[in-house]
Write a protein that holds these residues in place. Structure first.
Motif, short mmCIF file in Angstrom:
data_model
loop_
_atom_site.label_atom_id
_atom_site.label_comp_id
_atom_site.label_asym_id
_atom_site.label_seq_id
_atom_site.Cartn_x
_atom_site.Cartn_y
_atom_site.Cartn_z
N GLY A 45 0.27 1.98 -16.21
CA GLY A 45 -0.41 2.54 -15.04
C GLY A 45 -1.07 3.88 -15.25
O GLY A 45 -1.57 4.48 -14.30
N TYR A 46 -1.06 4.40 -16.46
CA TYR A 46 -1.72 5.68 -16.75
C TYR A 46 -3.23 5.51 -16.57
O TYR A 46 -3.80 4.51 -17.01
CB TYR A 46 -1.47 6.14 -18.18
CG TYR A 46 -0.15 6.81 -18.42
CD1 TYR A 46 -0.10 8.12 -18.88
CD2 TYR A 46 1.06 6.14 -18.24
CE1 TYR A 46 1.11 8.74 -19.14
CE2 TYR A 46 2.27 6.76 -18.49
CZ TYR A 46 2.29 8.05 -18.94
OH TYR A 46 3.49 8.67 -19.18
N MET A 47 -3.87 6.49 -15.94
CA MET A 47 -5.33 6.53 -15.91
C MET A 47 -5.78 7.02 -17.28
O MET A 47 -5.16 7.93 -17.85
CB MET A 47 -5.80 7.47 -14.81
CG MET A 47 -5.46 6.95 -13.42
SD MET A 47 -6.10 8.01 -12.12
CE MET A 47 -7.84 7.65 -12.25
N TYR B 174 1.56 14.35 -8.94
CA TYR B 174 1.24 14.51 -10.36
C TYR B 174 2.46 14.13 -11.19
O TYR B 174 3.57 14.58 -10.95
CB TYR B 174 0.84 15.96 -10.66
CG TYR B 174 0.44 16.21 -12.10
CD1 TYR B 174 -0.82 15.83 -12.55
CD2 TYR B 174 1.31 16.79 -13.00
CE1 TYR B 174 -1.21 16.05 -13.86
CE2 TYR B 174 0.93 17.01 -14.31
CZ TYR B 174 -0.32 16.63 -14.74
OH TYR B 174 -0.70 16.85 -16.05
N GLY B 175 2.22 13.30 -12.19
CA GLY B 175 3.30 12.86 -13.06
C GLY B 175 3.22 13.49 -14.43
O GLY B 175 3.72 14.59 -14.65
N ALA C 245 0.83 -1.20 0.00
CA ALA C 245 0.00 0.00 0.00
C ALA C 245 0.87 1.25 0.00
O ALA C 245 0.57 2.22 -0.67
CB ALA C 245 -0.94 0.00 1.20
N GLN C 246 1.96 1.21 0.75
CA GLN C 246 2.86 2.37 0.78
C GLN C 246 3.44 2.63 -0.60
O GLN C 246 3.53 3.77 -1.04
CB GLN C 246 4.02 2.11 1.75
CG GLN C 246 3.78 2.61 3.13
CD GLN C 246 5.01 2.40 3.99
OE1 GLN C 246 5.83 1.52 3.74
NE2 GLN C 246 5.14 3.21 5.01
N GLN D 289 2.93 6.20 -3.17
CA GLN D 289 4.05 7.05 -3.54
C GLN D 289 4.22 7.17 -5.05
O GLN D 289 5.04 7.94 -5.51
CB GLN D 289 5.34 6.51 -2.91
CG GLN D 289 5.32 6.63 -1.40
CD GLN D 289 6.57 6.07 -0.75
OE1 GLN D 289 7.52 5.71 -1.43
NE2 GLN D 289 6.58 5.99 0.55
N GLN D 290 3.43 6.42 -5.82
CA GLN D 290 3.52 6.49 -7.28
C GLN D 290 3.02 7.83 -7.79
O GLN D 290 2.13 8.45 -7.23
CB GLN D 290 2.67 5.40 -7.92
CG GLN D 290 3.32 4.06 -7.96
CD GLN D 290 2.42 3.07 -8.68
OE1 GLN D 290 1.26 2.96 -8.37
NE2 GLN D 290 2.99 2.37 -9.65
#
Length: 140
Positions: free
Chosen positions: A134-136, A61-62, A23-24, A28-29
């Motif tokens: 992993g992009y939304m 934010y990436g 979960a941690q 952090q992603q």
């Protein structure tokens, strides 16, 4: 029976102990986004959304990428309005991609596109590849 119970209990505790670590790592992603759009008129609202997401996500934010597909590629012209939006996208670190398959299908020369646009071979495939990373994703 006692030995089996001890083994199962130990295994359960080990597995439960790993859950907080997983979960941690997820929290952090960086949050990355991709929008697949068939309408150039949506570019301005997408950029407004990118700005809002950057503010809301803060340090999490990436990246945001936009993929323009379909018949709307015919509407991509070097106009002052579009140039302004491309500049704004660059300021917001939003990458604008154009589907190469759509360009071919509708007879648009990639060299005629305004600078600041990136051509990808297949916009839908590209979007799926980003989703795998992993992009939304949102399609509008």
């Amino acid at each position: 029976m006692k030995t089996t119970f001890k083994i199962l209990a130990t295994l359960g505790l080990v597995l439960l102990g790993q859950m907080p670590l997983q979960a941690q790592n997820k929290t952090q992603q960086k949050m990355n986004y991709v929008v697949l759009s068939k309408n150039m008129q949506q570019l301005n609202p997408i950029l407004i959304t990118a700005d809002a997401l950057a503010e809301a996500d803060g340090m999490k934010y990436g990246k945001m990428e936009v993929v323009i597909c379909g018949k709307t590629v015919q509407d991509i012209k070097d106009s002052p309005e579009l140039s302004k939006l491309i500049s704004e996208a660059q300021d917001l670190h939003v990458k604008i991609n154009v589907c190469g398959l759509s360009l071919k299908k509708f007879g648009v020369d990639p060299n005629s596109l305004p600078s600041g646009l990136n051509v990808v071979d297949n916009g839908i495939f590209y979007s799926f590849q980003l989703q795998k990373k992993g992009y939304m994703s949102l399609t509008i």
